[in-house]
Design a protein around this motif. Structure first.
Motif: not given
Length: 229
Positions: A31-32, A102
């Motif tokens: 994520k990101g 993440t």
């Protein structure tokens, strides 16, 4: 028209025949993550060997592959194109493993779903986290005792007792999971300096299949080397 369909069928069969298959597939999502490179690696002696890699450009999803004759520890490394890197360690086996994490906390936010060996390893790591918490408590107690000039608190004695408990737990865990490749791995990675007697206890408990595995063989070599000293 008949010849056309025969030709089309031949092309389809050729396409299927050329499709590459892999022992192991790692599916990941960070994520990101928009730009960077992910590396699938294994430890080869003292060197890290890159098995597969992929440059990320826009999509946080990726897929990596490896030939994996038997279960072993692999490493997912993330290069974020800056000075910050991260690595997730996991126990891989044939089939598909999924890792989600993440960008901000790549190492700590990682969730791993895959092999039964990974499940066993996570069971062990959960208890190790409790030992780590206890160690932090001991440090805090030692600092408070030092401020209060309390000489009755011995950090060294308590720490040594904690280490002994940790070693005994690791040995018992390995002995109680004789059919898992995690057991010899823990013996050579977590308690390699324990007595030969305990290492032999772990090895002798293993199933024949696990004894013949990569880490089973390494454990036997370690025992033989220690006994020859």
């Amino acid at each position: 028209m008949k010849h056309f369909f025969i030709l089309l069928l031949a092309l389809i069969l050729m396409s299927c025949g050329n499709e590459q298959t892999h022992d192991f597939t790692l599916k990941g999502h960070v994520k990101g993550l928009k730009k960077g490179t992910v590396y699938l690696q294994r430890q080869n002696d003292t060197q890290m060997e890159t098995i597969d890699s992929l440059a990320i450009n826009g999509s946080p999803n990726f897929e990596l592959h490896a030939e994996l004759p038997e279960p072993e520890i692999l490493f997912l490394k993330l290069d974020k194109n800056d000075t910050d890197e991260g690595t997730v360690v996991f126990f891989a086996d044939k089939g598909i493993t999924e890792i989600n994490s993440t960008l901000k906390n790549f190492n700590y936010d990682a969730t791993i779903k895959g092999s039964k060996q990974q499940e066993t390893l996570e069971e062990y790591l959960l208890m190790m986290s409790k030992f780590s918490d206890k160690n932090l408590d001991l440090i805090q107690e030692s600092l408070e005792a030092s401020k209060a000039n309390d000489t009755t608190v011995s950090f060294e004695d308590n720490y040594n007792k904690l280490i002994k408990r940790k070693y005994l737990y690791t040995i018992n865990f390995a002995v109680n999971h004789p059919d898992s490749e995690v057991s010899p791995y823990l013996a050579i990675s977590e308690v390699p300096n324990t007595s030969v007697k305990f290492l032999e206890e772990i090895y002798n408990a293993l199933t024949d299949k696990v004894k013949a595995s990569k880490y089973g063989v390494m454990l036997k070599e370690s025992i033989d080397l220690r006994k020859a000293e």
